[in-house]
Design an enzyme around this catalytic site. Structure first.
Site, PDB file in Angstrom:
ATOM      1  N   PHE A  18      50.780  63.664  56.719  1.00  0.00           N
ATOM      2  CA  PHE A  18      51.541  63.605  57.979  1.00  0.00           C
ATOM      3  C   PHE A  18      51.493  62.233  58.633  1.00  0.00           C
ATOM      4  O   PHE A  18      51.546  62.096  59.821  1.00  0.00           O
ATOM      5  CB  PHE A  18      51.057  64.663  58.973  1.00  0.00           C
ATOM      6  CG  PHE A  18      49.594  64.611  59.235  1.00  0.00           C
ATOM      7  CD1 PHE A  18      49.086  63.663  60.095  1.00  0.00           C
ATOM      8  CD2 PHE A  18      48.737  65.509  58.627  1.00  0.00           C
ATOM      9  CE1 PHE A  18      47.732  63.603  60.347  1.00  0.00           C
ATOM     10  CE2 PHE A  18      47.377  65.451  58.886  1.00  0.00           C
ATOM     11  CZ  PHE A  18      46.878  64.501  59.742  1.00  0.00           C
ATOM     12  N   ASP A 140      38.760  70.098  51.412  1.00  0.00           N
ATOM     13  CA  ASP A 140      39.746  69.325  50.634  1.00  0.00           C
ATOM     14  C   ASP A 140      39.066  68.209  49.852  1.00  0.00           C
ATOM     15  O   ASP A 140      39.546  67.078  49.814  1.00  0.00           O
ATOM     16  CB  ASP A 140      40.823  68.773  51.564  1.00  0.00           C
ATOM     17  CG  ASP A 140      42.125  68.427  50.820  1.00  0.00           C
ATOM     18  OD1 ASP A 140      42.276  68.836  49.649  1.00  0.00           O
ATOM     19  OD2 ASP A 140      42.979  67.737  51.409  1.00  0.00           O
TER      20      ASP A 140
HETATM   21  P1  ADP Z   1      46.002  62.760  54.432  1.00  0.00           P
HETATM   22  O1  ADP Z   1      45.274  63.706  55.308  1.00  0.00           O
HETATM   23  O2  ADP Z   1      47.386  62.605  54.894  1.00  0.00           O
HETATM   24  O3  ADP Z   1      45.843  63.072  52.968  1.00  0.00           O
HETATM   25  P2  ADP Z   1      44.029  60.642  54.125  1.00  0.00           P
HETATM   26  O4  ADP Z   1      43.012  60.483  55.205  1.00  0.00           O
HETATM   27  O5  ADP Z   1      43.558  61.315  52.868  1.00  0.00           O
HETATM   28  O6  ADP Z   1      45.330  61.331  54.716  1.00  0.00           O
HETATM   29  O7  ADP Z   1      44.598  59.201  53.774  1.00  0.00           O
HETATM   30  C1  ADP Z   1      45.661  59.047  52.844  1.00  0.00           C
HETATM   31  C2  ADP Z   1      45.356  57.901  51.909  1.00  0.00           C
HETATM   32  O8  ADP Z   1      45.169  56.686  52.654  1.00  0.00           O
HETATM   33  C3  ADP Z   1      44.055  58.073  51.127  1.00  0.00           C
HETATM   34  O9  ADP Z   1      44.236  58.834  49.951  1.00  0.00           O
HETATM   35  C4  ADP Z   1      43.696  56.621  50.835  1.00  0.00           C
HETATM   36  O10 ADP Z   1      44.491  56.122  49.764  1.00  0.00           O
HETATM   37  C5  ADP Z   1      44.114  55.900  52.102  1.00  0.00           C
HETATM   38  N1  ADP Z   1      42.996  55.836  53.063  1.00  0.00           N
HETATM   39  C6  ADP Z   1      42.655  56.776  53.953  1.00  0.00           C
HETATM   40  N2  ADP Z   1      41.589  56.430  54.698  1.00  0.00           N
HETATM   41  C7  ADP Z   1      41.205  55.224  54.260  1.00  0.00           C
HETATM   42  C8  ADP Z   1      40.131  54.316  54.605  1.00  0.00           C
HETATM   43  N3  ADP Z   1      39.258  54.619  55.573  1.00  0.00           N
HETATM   44  N4  ADP Z   1      40.042  53.151  53.920  1.00  0.00           N
HETATM   45  C9  ADP Z   1      40.923  52.858  52.943  1.00  0.00           C
HETATM   46  N5  ADP Z   1      41.950  53.657  52.559  1.00  0.00           N
HETATM   47  C10 ADP Z   1      42.102  54.824  53.202  1.00  0.00           C
HETATM   48 MG    MG Z   2      44.063  63.064  51.913  1.00  0.00          MG
HETATM   49 MG    MG Z   3      44.318  65.269  55.412  1.00  0.00          MG
END
Ligand code: ADP
Ligand code: MG
Ligand code: MG
Length: 292
Positions: A18, A140
């Site tokens: 999202f 997850d």
């Molecule tokens: P969602 O809940 O939409 O899946 P995420 O928190 O998993 O969101 O973030 C999506 C993507 O963004 C991750 O799979 C990663 O590739 C990148 N990402 C997320 N958080 C970080 C972080 N703290 N540092 C570097 N990359 C990040």
């Molecule tokens: Mg994710």
């Molecule tokens: Mg998520």
């Protein structure tokens, strides 16, 4: 950007369900975020869909005592394109990318058991035992949601440490009360446990099943339930649930690895090993984690 945080324009770290995650840095070193490292990740969502990102922030602020969980430094609201309100989480930057990228870069062969897999596994167990101890379930666990962060050891060697991220689906532990899962899947079919598929129950043991899937994927380079023909999410759920199948553990893995995986892949959640128990398993014996 708002109070002292600047975008690195154009650098997108990842796209989520999202919103997007960007790389950012501090504009004003004396801002209230001055405790931040030079880089951080900013996870954004438009305010119309910010409800779950706010819950994510709440949970992250409750688990911030643990070095194996990605830190959340705070939040800011900004104005997006078309004047929309955007809600941003300011997160510790996973400088080494995700575990999914790392496994992909291994060229389908998997990571070295002694140089990497055992260390990441220990980090994930420390993170999970912390989360479970304070009564949360991640829901997850998968390589895309695990971030690697550079860590300089006292002896001068630079290593990656695995940190658990994406608490967007995390919830309070259910404590054996059965409850219907939401109509949508909570989690990702490939990493789902039998009890989640069959009984709509997702508790701490379900995170351990997913951990087994992740360890198997690190060791072999392939996610569980991989096969030559493309499997649909439904095929996978059939195998995990009604068909009673188990992820295949290759015989050539080390004795410790196979035994560790067997402890994660116990079908009955009540007999599955816990994070606390697995921390004493020979697979992660002798792995020392330095605190930051
Ligand atoms: P969602 O809940 O939409 O899946 P995420 O928190 O998993 O969101 O973030 C999506 C993507 O963004 C991750 O799979 C990663 O590739 C990148 N990402 C997320 N958080 C970080 C972080 N703290 N540092 C570097 N990359 C990040
Ligand atoms: Mg994710
Ligand atoms: Mg998520």
């Amino acid at each position: 950007y708002g109070d002292g945080v600047a975008w690195f324009r154009g650098v997108m770290l990842g796209k989520g369900s999202f919103g997007s995650v960007y790389l950012a840095t501090l504009k004003n070193p004396r801002s209230k975020y001055s405790c931040l490292p030079p880089f951080m990740a900013v996870k954004s969502a438009e305010v119309s869909v910010s409800g779950s990102i706010q819950k994510e922030k709440e949970i992250l602020s409750n688990v911030k005592g643990c070095p194996n969980i990605i830190r959340c430094y705070g939040e800011e609201t900004t104005t997006g394109e078309n004047g929309t309100m955007v809600y941003n989480l300011l997160l510790e930057y996973g400088s080494g990318g995700t575990l999914a990228d790392r496994i992909k870069n291994s060229g389908g062969k998997g990571l070295s058991e002694f140089d990497e897999v055992r260390g990441y596994t220990k980090s994930l167990l420390l993170g999970l035992s912390y989360i479970h101890e304070i009564g949360y379930v991640h829901c997850d666990m998968k390589p895309e949601n695990i971030l690697l962060v550079h860590h300089n050891r006292r002896d001068g060697i630079t290593q990656f440490r695995a940190k658990i991220g994406d608490f967007g689906l995390a919830k309070r532990e259910q404590l054996s009360k059965k409850r219907k899962l939401e109509a949508y899947w909570r989690g990702t079919p490939r990493y789902m446990s039998p009890e989640a598929v069959l009984d709509n129950v997702q508790d701490c043991p379900s995170d351990i099943w997913a951990l087994g899937c992740i360890v198997l994927e690190m060791l072999t380079g392939k996610p569980p339930w991989d096969s030559d023909q493309e499997l649909t999410p439904d095929d996978i759920l059939q195998k995990i649930g009604p068909k009673n199948e188990m992820p295949k553990i290759p015989n050539e893995l080390s004795k410790e690895a196979k035994d560790f995986l067997k402890g994660c892949f116990v079908r009955k959640p009540r007999y599955r090993l816990t994070a606390e128990m697995l921390l004493n398993h020979p697979f992660v014996e002798g792995i020392v984690e330095e605190n930051n």
